[in-house]
Motif scaffolding. Structure first.
Motif, PDB file in Angstrom:
ATOM      1  N   VAL A  43       1.176  -1.626  -0.059  1.00  0.00           N
ATOM      2  CA  VAL A  43       0.142  -0.107   0.044  1.00  0.00           C
ATOM      3  C   VAL A  43       0.667   0.962  -0.182  1.00  0.00           C
ATOM      4  O   VAL A  43       1.000   2.354  -0.868  1.00  0.00           O
ATOM      5  N   VAL A  44       1.783   1.730   0.749  1.00  0.00           N
ATOM      6  CA  VAL A  44       2.782   2.467   1.163  1.00  0.00           C
ATOM      7  C   VAL A  44       3.818   2.849  -0.148  1.00  0.00           C
ATOM      8  O   VAL A  44       3.271   4.503  -0.914  1.00  0.00           O
ATOM      9  N   LEU A  45       4.102   1.421  -0.508  1.00  0.00           N
ATOM     10  CA  LEU A  45       5.044   1.507  -1.770  1.00  0.00           C
ATOM     11  C   LEU A  45       4.476   1.716  -2.498  1.00  0.00           C
ATOM     12  O   LEU A  45       4.685   2.586  -3.398  1.00  0.00           O
ATOM     13  N   TYR A  46       3.417   1.477  -3.096  1.00  0.00           N
ATOM     14  CA  TYR A  46       2.854   1.977  -4.429  1.00  0.00           C
ATOM     15  C   TYR A  46       2.119   3.508  -4.441  1.00  0.00           C
ATOM     16  O   TYR A  46       2.550   3.834  -5.720  1.00  0.00           O
ATOM     17  N   VAL A  47       1.410   3.665  -3.138  1.00  0.00           N
ATOM     18  CA  VAL A  47       1.489   5.341  -3.621  1.00  0.00           C
ATOM     19  C   VAL A  47       2.821   5.896  -4.061  1.00  0.00           C
ATOM     20  O   VAL A  47       1.837   6.911  -4.553  1.00  0.00           O
ATOM     21  N   PHE A  48       4.203   5.560  -3.585  1.00  0.00           N
ATOM     22  CA  PHE A  48       5.207   6.865  -4.148  1.00  0.00           C
ATOM     23  C   PHE A  48       5.292   6.075  -5.882  1.00  0.00           C
ATOM     24  O   PHE A  48       5.541   7.223  -6.170  1.00  0.00           O
ATOM     25  N   GLY A  49       5.263   5.164  -5.521  1.00  0.00           N
ATOM     26  CA  GLY A  49       5.730   4.499  -7.151  1.00  0.00           C
ATOM     27  C   GLY A  49       4.779   5.582  -7.889  1.00  0.00           C
ATOM     28  O   GLY A  49       5.078   5.466  -9.074  1.00  0.00           O
ATOM     29  N   VAL A  50       3.615   5.097  -7.764  1.00  0.00           N
ATOM     30  CA  VAL A  50       2.561   5.130  -8.966  1.00  0.00           C
ATOM     31  C   VAL A  50       2.584   7.154  -8.522  1.00  0.00           C
ATOM     32  O   VAL A  50       2.525   7.125  -9.843  1.00  0.00           O
ATOM     33  N   ILE A  51       3.080   7.402  -7.971  1.00  0.00           N
ATOM     34  CA  ILE A  51       3.479   8.799  -8.006  1.00  0.00           C
ATOM     35  C   ILE A  51       4.394   9.366  -8.943  1.00  0.00           C
ATOM     36  O   ILE A  51       4.623   9.961  -9.345  1.00  0.00           O
ATOM     37  N   GLY A  52       5.830   8.906  -8.710  1.00  0.00           N
ATOM     38  CA  GLY A  52       6.538   8.836  -9.251  1.00  0.00           C
ATOM     39  C   GLY A  52       6.535   8.539 -10.865  1.00  0.00           C
ATOM     40  O   GLY A  52       7.066   9.074 -11.495  1.00  0.00           O
ATOM     41  N   MET A  53       6.214   7.028 -11.236  1.00  0.00           N
ATOM     42  CA  MET A  53       5.901   7.089 -12.816  1.00  0.00           C
ATOM     43  C   MET A  53       4.643   7.917 -12.724  1.00  0.00           C
ATOM     44  O   MET A  53       4.771   8.219 -14.326  1.00  0.00           O
ATOM     45  N   SER A  54       3.481   8.348 -12.843  1.00  0.00           N
ATOM     46  CA  SER A  54       3.030   9.550 -13.366  1.00  0.00           C
ATOM     47  C   SER A  54       3.914  10.504 -13.247  1.00  0.00           C
ATOM     48  O   SER A  54       3.582  10.942 -14.094  1.00  0.00           O
ATOM     49  N   ILE A  55       4.603  11.320 -12.570  1.00  0.00           N
ATOM     50  CA  ILE A  55       5.554  12.171 -12.656  1.00  0.00           C
ATOM     51  C   ILE A  55       6.195  11.884 -14.148  1.00  0.00           C
ATOM     52  O   ILE A  55       6.178  12.425 -14.894  1.00  0.00           O
ATOM     53  N   THR A  56       6.799  10.853 -14.045  1.00  0.00           N
ATOM     54  CA  THR A  56       7.740  10.754 -14.906  1.00  0.00           C
ATOM     55  C   THR A  56       6.990  10.188 -16.640  1.00  0.00           C
ATOM     56  O   THR A  56       7.889  10.634 -17.851  1.00  0.00           O
ATOM     57  N   LEU A  57       6.776   9.586 -16.444  1.00  0.00           N
ATOM     58  CA  LEU A  57       5.667   9.378 -17.594  1.00  0.00           C
ATOM     59  C   LEU A  57       4.499  10.174 -18.049  1.00  0.00           C
ATOM     60  O   LEU A  57       3.742   9.758 -19.163  1.00  0.00           O
ATOM     61  N   ASP A  58       3.835  11.053 -17.651  1.00  0.00           N
ATOM     62  CA  ASP A  58       3.012  12.197 -17.393  1.00  0.00           C
ATOM     63  C   ASP A  58       1.827  11.586 -17.980  1.00  0.00           C
ATOM     64  O   ASP A  58       1.668  11.988 -18.684  1.00  0.00           O
ATOM     65  N   LYS A  59       1.516  10.937 -16.482  1.00  0.00           N
ATOM     66  CA  LYS A  59       0.109  10.425 -17.110  1.00  0.00           C
ATOM     67  C   LYS A  59      -0.813  11.059 -15.439  1.00  0.00           C
ATOM     68  O   LYS A  59      -0.143  10.570 -14.767  1.00  0.00           O
ATOM     69  N   SER A  60      -1.946  10.196 -15.298  1.00  0.00           N
ATOM     70  CA  SER A  60      -2.921  10.917 -14.610  1.00  0.00           C
ATOM     71  C   SER A  60      -2.400   9.340 -13.237  1.00  0.00           C
ATOM     72  O   SER A  60      -2.112   8.030 -13.923  1.00  0.00           O
ATOM     73  N   ILE A  61      -3.156   9.815 -12.122  1.00  0.00           N
ATOM     74  CA  ILE A  61      -2.538   9.135 -11.125  1.00  0.00           C
ATOM     75  C   ILE A  61      -3.789   7.751 -11.577  1.00  0.00           C
ATOM     76  O   ILE A  61      -2.721   6.371 -11.433  1.00  0.00           O
ATOM     77  N   ASN A  62      -4.648   7.462 -12.542  1.00  0.00           N
ATOM     78  CA  ASN A  62      -5.565   6.244 -12.223  1.00  0.00           C
ATOM     79  C   ASN A  62      -4.636   4.804 -13.405  1.00  0.00           C
ATOM     80  O   ASN A  62      -4.329   4.591 -12.770  1.00  0.00           O
ATOM     81  N   GLU A  63      -4.128   6.691 -14.629  1.00  0.00           N
ATOM     82  CA  GLU A  63      -3.785   5.844 -15.273  1.00  0.00           C
ATOM     83  C   GLU A  63      -2.346   5.154 -15.004  1.00  0.00           C
ATOM     84  O   GLU A  63      -1.845   4.026 -15.396  1.00  0.00           O
ATOM     85  N   ALA A  64      -1.614   5.678 -14.067  1.00  0.00           N
ATOM     86  CA  ALA A  64       0.215   5.042 -13.967  1.00  0.00           C
ATOM     87  C   ALA A  64      -0.528   3.976 -12.942  1.00  0.00           C
ATOM     88  O   ALA A  64      -0.010   2.953 -13.305  1.00  0.00           O
ATOM     89  N   THR A  65      -2.118   3.942 -11.833  1.00  0.00           N
ATOM     90  CA  THR A  65      -1.815   2.716 -11.425  1.00  0.00           C
ATOM     91  C   THR A  65      -2.160   1.547 -12.355  1.00  0.00           C
ATOM     92  O   THR A  65      -1.998   0.247 -11.763  1.00  0.00           O
ATOM     93  N   VAL A  66      -2.875   1.307 -13.331  1.00  0.00           N
ATOM     94  CA  VAL A  66      -3.307   0.826 -14.348  1.00  0.00           C
ATOM     95  C   VAL A  66      -1.587  -0.438 -14.805  1.00  0.00           C
ATOM     96  O   VAL A  66      -1.904  -1.281 -14.970  1.00  0.00           O
ATOM     97  N   LEU A  67      -0.598   0.965 -14.573  1.00  0.00           N
ATOM     98  CA  LEU A  67       0.491   0.594 -15.784  1.00  0.00           C
ATOM     99  C   LEU A  67       1.351  -0.616 -14.528  1.00  0.00           C
ATOM    100  O   LEU A  67       2.220  -1.069 -14.807  1.00  0.00           O
TER     101      LEU A  67
END
Lengths: 181, 198
Positions: free
Chosen positions: A123-147
């Motif tokens: 839970v905690v790790l994915y919050v950070f992971g998803v935010i990082g991915m959404s910034i670097t890949l320029d995607k929304s939080i929901n889109e990054a979560t799917v990835l």
């Protein structure tokens, strides 16, 4: 002091060594490595502060340029790559995992450590992971979560293993499970 | 312990580590604030230029270190092809390649000892405040020394397992592996204490 320092250093080395274990590929083709299991174990075995310090030490050495991440990767490039959020989340994941194991003493250790590893290491790790991915890949939080969703089953498996391992270690070396001493 | 520093001597090796890290911070911040595709193309070309100066071998080694990004680049290409936004996709892909490329360049051209010196320098304000930084230095040395030792113990456990079973070991060896690490930790702590402690 010496014991804490050496335990922190050895668990940092343990995270690195777990990265060398060949990856297991799940049924639907997603590879999982044992490295995040190391992060969970830092929390469940060393406790919140020491666990987070061990992970920070590991990350410091990765940043300095040692090839300690799974697949022999390392260096500063990883901290701007799409998975950077996960690296930044690692110490916090270990801290939360350790904190839960330290505070929650009314249930069997296997269960407590397993749930703590899932809450911290997923839970905690994915919050950070998803935010990082959404910034670097320029995607929304929901889109990054799917990835990243495909990796969650592997991490659930690792949390269960972390729970069982912690309980087994508490039996074999009770004094070494610092989160409970 | 092998580090990721390139054996090919480059002009960038002689730059001070602190300067390279500072420039990298600035470059990364600029890259993430730019949205213009031509500026990103220029930045990417400049990055390739920096890799090309030391020659082909270095450039090839640098490209190899970017291979791990392919799944992310594939996702970006497919995503932006479907949504019909190729320019945005190009910006994201170029930014990713340039940012990771530049960071890798610093890693490839800076010796571990120089990096450790930068860490020591950054920690010096803590020493002024009266905090001891020696434990951190010992801890770094311990990790560098123990990672190959633990890796070897992992291999030994794998061999022992293979001698007894036709199947490959999976998670089963992690328990004895962790036990070995913990026992080592206890012995090393004792040895450190016996030598006067930290």
């Amino acid at each position: 002091m010496e014991r804490n320092l050496v335990m922190i250093a050895l668990f940092a080395a343990l995270i690195a060594a777990l990265g060398l274990i060949p990856k297991i590929t799940l049924a639907f083709g997603v590879p999982i490595t044992a490295q995040s299991l190391g992060v969970m174990l830092c929390g469940t075995v060393l406790g919140s502060k020491r666990g987070a310090l061990a992970v920070l030490l590991f990350l410091l050495l990765v940043a300095l340029g040692l090839p300690l991440l799974a697949g022999g990767r390392g260096g500063l490039g990883l901290f701007v790559s799409p998975t950077a959020g996960f690296l930044i989340g690692f110490p916090i994941a270990a801290f939360v995992t350790g904190l839960i194991v330290e505070k929650w003493r009314s249930a069997p250790l296997t269960l407590v450590a397993g749930i703590a590893a899932a809450l911290g290491g997923i839970v905690v790790l994915y919050v950070f992971g998803v935010i990082g991915m959404s910034i670097t890949l320029d995607k929304s939080i929901n889109e990054a979560t799917v990835l990243v969703a495909a990796f969650i089953p592997g991490d659930v498996l690792k949390a269960a293993i972390a729970g069982m391992l912690t309980a087994a270690l508490a039996k074999a070396r009770p004094n070494s499970v610092l989160s409970r001493t | 312990m092998i580090s990721l520093t390139s054996p090919v001597k480059t002009p960038w090796h002689s730059w001070p580590a602190g300067l390279k890290l500072g420039l990298l911070c600035v470059a990364t911040m600029v890259l993430f604030s730019l949205e213009n595709v031509f500026l990103h193309l220029a930045a990417f070309a400049a990055c390739i230029g920096l890799y090309s100066v030391p020659g082909y071998v270095f450039l090839k080694a640098g490209c190899k270190r970017l291979v791990f990004l392919w799944p992310f680049l594939a996702v970006i290409v497919i995503w932006h092809a479907i949504t019909g936004t190729p320019v945005e996709g190009t910006v994201i892909a170029l930014r990713l390649l340039t940012a990771v490329g530049l960071a890798n360049l610093v890693t490839m051209t800076t010796r571990l000892s120089d990096m450790v010196e930068v860490v020591k320098m950054l920690l010096s304000p803590l020493r002024v405040l009266g905090l001891k930084t020696r434990p951190l230095e010992i801890a770094i040395a311990l990790v560098v020394r123990f990672t190959p030792v633990l890796a070897q113990k992992g291999r030994d456990l794998t061999f022992a397992w293979r001698a007894r079973s036709p199947k490959k070991p999976k998670w089963q060896i992690i328990m004895p592996f962790t036990l070995l690490a913990i026992d080592d930790a206890e012995h090393v702590a004792e040895a450190l204490r016996a030598r006067g402690g930290i």
